[in-house]
Enzyme design. Structure first.
Site, PDB file in Angstrom:
ATOM      1  N   ALA A  12      92.701 103.780   0.634  1.00  8.46           N
ATOM      2  CA  ALA A  12      92.958 101.947   1.048  1.00  8.46           C
ATOM      3  C   ALA A  12      95.036 101.771   0.879  1.00  8.46           C
ATOM      4  O   ALA A  12      95.382 101.613  -0.240  1.00  8.46           O
ATOM      5  CB  ALA A  12      92.869 101.617  -1.344  1.00  8.46           C
ATOM      6  N   ARG A  18      97.347  90.717   7.425  1.00  3.98           N
ATOM      7  CA  ARG A  18      95.701  89.636   7.679  1.00  3.98           C
ATOM      8  C   ARG A  18      95.348  89.185   6.436  1.00  3.98           C
ATOM      9  O   ARG A  18      95.337  87.526   6.517  1.00  3.98           O
ATOM     10  CB  ARG A  18      94.990  90.297   8.591  1.00  3.98           C
ATOM     11  N   GLN A  74      99.458 108.176   0.454  1.00  3.19           N
ATOM     12  CA  GLN A  74     100.218 108.311   2.196  1.00  3.19           C
ATOM     13  C   GLN A  74     100.767 107.563   2.510  1.00  3.19           C
ATOM     14  O   GLN A  74     101.244 107.028   3.126  1.00  3.19           O
ATOM     15  CB  GLN A  74      98.676 108.189   2.664  1.00  3.19           C
ATOM     16  N   LYS A 333      90.083  79.630 -28.747  1.00  2.00           N
ATOM     17  CA  LYS A 333      91.240  80.362 -28.202  1.00  2.00           C
ATOM     18  C   LYS A 333      91.359  80.930 -28.474  1.00  2.00           C
ATOM     19  O   LYS A 333      91.665  80.804 -30.095  1.00  2.00           O
ATOM     20  CB  LYS A 333      92.209  80.104 -27.762  1.00  2.00           C
ATOM     21  N   TYR A 348      91.503  71.339 -29.788  1.00  2.00           N
ATOM     22  CA  TYR A 348      91.980  72.205 -29.979  1.00  2.00           C
ATOM     23  C   TYR A 348      91.524  73.040 -30.616  1.00  2.00           C
ATOM     24  O   TYR A 348      92.462  73.015 -31.959  1.00  2.00           O
ATOM     25  CB  TYR A 348      93.084  72.325 -29.355  1.00  2.00           C
ATOM     26  N   ASN A 368      98.711  75.272 -33.653  1.00  2.00           N
ATOM     27  CA  ASN A 368      99.107  77.045 -33.507  1.00  2.00           C
ATOM     28  C   ASN A 368     100.455  77.555 -33.458  1.00  2.00           C
ATOM     29  O   ASN A 368     100.723  78.625 -33.594  1.00  2.00           O
ATOM     30  CB  ASN A 368      98.061  77.494 -33.077  1.00  2.00           C
ATOM     31  N   SER A 387      87.817  63.259 -38.704  1.00  2.00           N
ATOM     32  CA  SER A 387      88.434  62.912 -37.478  1.00  2.00           C
ATOM     33  C   SER A 387      89.911  62.708 -37.020  1.00  2.00           C
ATOM     34  O   SER A 387      90.254  62.403 -37.829  1.00  2.00           O
ATOM     35  CB  SER A 387      88.254  61.953 -36.506  1.00  2.00           C
TER      36      SER A 387
HETATM   37  C1  UD1 Z   1      86.988 102.589  11.046  1.00  2.00           C
HETATM   38  C2  UD1 Z   1      86.535 103.862  11.927  1.00  2.00           C
HETATM   39  C3  UD1 Z   1      85.042 103.165  12.996  1.00  2.00           C
HETATM   40  C4  UD1 Z   1      84.165 102.366  11.959  1.00  2.00           C
HETATM   41  C5  UD1 Z   1      84.920 101.818  11.102  1.00  2.00           C
HETATM   42  C6  UD1 Z   1      84.494 100.028  10.144  1.00  2.00           C
HETATM   43  C7  UD1 Z   1      88.326 106.233  12.466  1.00  2.00           C
HETATM   44  C8  UD1 Z   1      88.759 106.561  13.236  1.00  2.00           C
HETATM   45  N1  UD1 Z   1      87.525 105.039  12.967  1.00  2.00           N
HETATM   46  O1  UD1 Z   1      88.018 101.949  12.277  1.00  2.00           O
HETATM   47  O2  UD1 Z   1      84.782 104.051  13.971  1.00  2.00           O
HETATM   48  O3  UD1 Z   1      83.089 101.371  13.167  1.00  2.00           O
HETATM   49  O4  UD1 Z   1      86.311 101.492  10.667  1.00  2.00           O
HETATM   50  O5  UD1 Z   1      85.084  99.546   9.568  1.00  2.00           O
HETATM   51  O6  UD1 Z   1      87.974 105.981  11.659  1.00  2.00           O
HETATM   52  N2  UD1 Z   1      93.632 103.640   6.148  1.00  2.00           N
HETATM   53  C9  UD1 Z   1      94.331 104.484   5.511  1.00  2.00           C
HETATM   54  N3  UD1 Z   1      95.442 105.097   5.956  1.00  2.00           N
HETATM   55  C10 UD1 Z   1      95.397 105.026   7.782  1.00  2.00           C
HETATM   56  C11 UD1 Z   1      94.777 104.565   8.450  1.00  2.00           C
HETATM   57  C12 UD1 Z   1      93.667 104.003   7.489  1.00  2.00           C
HETATM   58  O7  UD1 Z   1      94.269 104.284   4.390  1.00  2.00           O
HETATM   59  O8  UD1 Z   1      96.378 105.825   8.322  1.00  2.00           O
HETATM   60  C13 UD1 Z   1      92.205 102.476   5.515  1.00  2.00           C
HETATM   61  C14 UD1 Z   1      92.819 101.016   5.463  1.00  2.00           C
HETATM   62  O9  UD1 Z   1      93.331 100.579   4.462  1.00  2.00           O
HETATM   63  C15 UD1 Z   1      91.078 100.912   5.942  1.00  2.00           C
HETATM   64  C16 UD1 Z   1      90.469 102.514   6.062  1.00  2.00           C
HETATM   65  O10 UD1 Z   1      91.230 103.567   5.485  1.00  2.00           O
HETATM   66  O11 UD1 Z   1      91.034 100.658   4.971  1.00  2.00           O
HETATM   67  C17 UD1 Z   1      89.763 102.140   7.715  1.00  2.00           C
HETATM   68  O12 UD1 Z   1      91.291 101.886   8.741  1.00  2.00           O
HETATM   69  P1  UD1 Z   1      90.831 100.924  10.077  1.00  2.00           P
HETATM   70  O13 UD1 Z   1      92.143 101.038  10.354  1.00  2.00           O
HETATM   71  O14 UD1 Z   1      91.265  99.841   9.464  1.00  2.00           O
HETATM   72  O15 UD1 Z   1      89.955 101.693  10.557  1.00  2.00           O
HETATM   73  P2  UD1 Z   1      89.341 100.781  11.809  1.00  2.00           P
HETATM   74  O16 UD1 Z   1      89.829 100.742  12.956  1.00  2.00           O
HETATM   75  O17 UD1 Z   1      88.523  99.308  11.260  1.00  2.00           O
END
Ligand code: UD1
Ligand code: CA
Length: 446
Positions: A12, A18, A74, A333, A348, A368, A387
């Site tokens: 995550a 987007r 990360q 509430k 209320y 209140n 009332s």
């Molecule tokens: C990934 C898969 C792909 C699959 C797809 C499904 C890989 C290389 N590819 O691609 O095969 O079909 O998901 O949806 O795994 N994230 C991190 N750190 C990073 C990169 C990503 O935490 O450095 C997290 C993102 O926040 C996300 C998830 O990993 O929640 C997936 O990353 P994303 O870049 O969306 O992978 P896809 O290119 O969609």
């Protein structure tokens, strides 16, 4: 069959550009709870006990949402393989199966995770695959004649032949704990995206003579949320699951599509919900309750036999005991409304207790708040509040006391007493008739 212990790493770290949001993507809510917490709950239901969430730098709200589970940061986003490596020290010494899931893929059912954990007892790497209507840019699963997984090829790196495969990578994997980090350390970023792909561990595992297999899931549960449009689609899917759950458990939803639930809404048996009702988080409803149209509830408990609405609003801390009635345009509430009490019209009630069988007349307001602090109103059992009464808190109305309509009560009223603050009424005999006659004449001359 006894399962060996299992852990999960949730990726995550992405910002989710987007979403056009200042919040990390996985903090966006579905059914009143952040996406990442849906993933955590479903993993736990599948029996996962240890959890690490890989987050980006400077995401304190996400860290808090995930607690008490561990987080690993990360710093540079160098790919999914690199992200999993960030969890290495948090996973130190774990030797069960490790599920790897994405925080932005919140709909995977607990049963699907369980299936993967079961498959992981015979296989070193298990990948969750699916066959979408449109395989688009998903990674493709390359499988041999014996249905063993050979490799995952990212769309960007795939040949035309590989792109024709319709079995896709959902991104979710389950890997033996002792093997996972050894495999990850061999990954390179020599590919079209210049990223460390988690998916490369399949080919590496095969090369090391390990077994890799595929479990198939449904496209609906693999919906990834990257935009608000996809968030709304996911919300729709979650809502329909919650509606089905409510009906299966014995509630009647007169118009299911207009009933909005939270992840934790609990409805008893023979609850009837009229159209257009909103359940925010933390609502528990007893048996034989009727919730009339256009009502809004959050952090509220309803006893058995309660009738509420239409157009009632129950805010956090509303606690309605059995057979309470709350009618139209009533807001409650942080108040305990005891058994059989009635608040039927335009009121209320906040920071209060309403005793059993008390009757709160139309337009009663508990005052209140003085702009600085909140104060409590206590209304005794069987009291009758006329009332259009303002009860200026802190104030206490005794058991079976009456308050006359139109009063502003700022001093306690003893049980059994009548209190009113109305100005004495004066009647002027014939005054209105004379007034009308005079004005009619004046007007006719103009
Ligand atoms: C990934 C898969 C792909 C699959 C797809 C499904 C890989 C290389 N590819 O691609 O095969 O079909 O998901 O949806 O795994 N994230 C991190 N750190 C990073 C990169 C990503 O935490 O450095 C997290 C993102 O926040 C996300 C998830 O990993 O929640 C997936 O990353 P994303 O870049 O969306 O992978 P896809 O290119 O969609
Ligand atoms: Ca993605």
């Amino acid at each position: 069959m006894t399962m060996s212990k299992s852990a999960a790493i949730i990726l995550a770290a992405g910002l989710g550009t987007r979403m056009k949001s200042t919040m990390p993507k996985v903090m966006h809510a579905l059914a009143g709870r952040p996406m990442v917490n849906h993933v955590i709950a479903n993993l736990q239901e599948a029996g996962v006990t240890e959890l690490v969430c890989v987050i980006g730098p400077d995401m304190p709200a996400l860290e808090k949402a995930v607690a008490p589970h561990k987080t690993a940061v990360q710093v540079d986003r160098l790919g999914t393989g690199h992200a999993v490596l960030a969890a290495k020290s948090a996973m130190d010494g774990f030797d069960g199966s490790v599920l790897i899931a994405f925080g932005d893929t919140p709909l995977i059912a607990p049963e699907t995770f369980s299936k993967m954990l079961t498959a992981a007892q015979d296989s070193d790497v298990v990948v969750l695959g699916f066959r979408p209507d449109d395989p688009a840019a998903y990674g493709r699963l390359v499988v041999d004649e014996d249905n063993h997984l050979q490799a995952i090829v990212e769309f960007k790196d795939a040949t035309d032949e590989q792109r024709a495969i319709n079995l896709c990578n959902s991104g979710v994997m389950c890997v033996k704990g002792q093997k996972l980090f050894g495999l990850l350390e061999q990954i390179s970023n020599d590919n079209a995206a210049g990223e460390y792909y988690l998916t490369d561990i399949v080919a590496l595992a095969r090369k090391a003579g390990l077994d890799c297999s595929v479990v198939e899931g449904h496209e609906d549960e693999l919906l990834g949320v990257n935009s608000r449009v996809e968030l709304a689609k996911a919300e729709g899917l979650v809502q329909s699951q919650l509606r089905v759950r409510a009906m299966v458990n014995g509630a009647t939803l007169m118009d299911p599509s207009s009933t909005h639930f939270s992840f934790d809404t609990v409805l008893g048996k023979d609850v009837v919900v009229e159209p257009n009702v909103f359940f925010g988080p933390g609502v528990r409803v007893g048996d034989n309750v009727l919730i009339k149209a256009f009502s809004h509830l959050e952090e509220t408990t309803l006893g058995n036999g309660v009738v509420m609405g239409p157009y009632a609003r129950l805010r956090p801390g509303a606690d309605l005991k059995d057979n309470v009635k709350v009618g139209n345009f009533v807001e409650i509430k942080k108040a305990l409304i005891e058994e059989g009490a009635k608040v039927n019209h335009l009121s209320y009630i906040g920071d209060a207790r309403v005793g059993p069988n008390a009757n709160i007349g139309a337009g009663t307001i508990t005052c209140n708040y003085d702009g600085y602090f909140k104060y409590h109103t206590d209304i005794g059992a069987g009291a009758f509040i006329g009332s259009n009464t303002a009860l200026v808190a802190p104030v206490k109305i005794g058991d079976n006391a009456n308050v006359g309509a139109g009063s502003t009560i700022s001093k306690d009223v003893e049980g059994g007493d009548l209190s009113l603050t109305r100005a004495p009424q004066k009647n002027f005999s014939g005054w209105a008739d004379k007034f009308r006659a005079r004005r009619t004449e004046e007007k006719s001359k103009k």
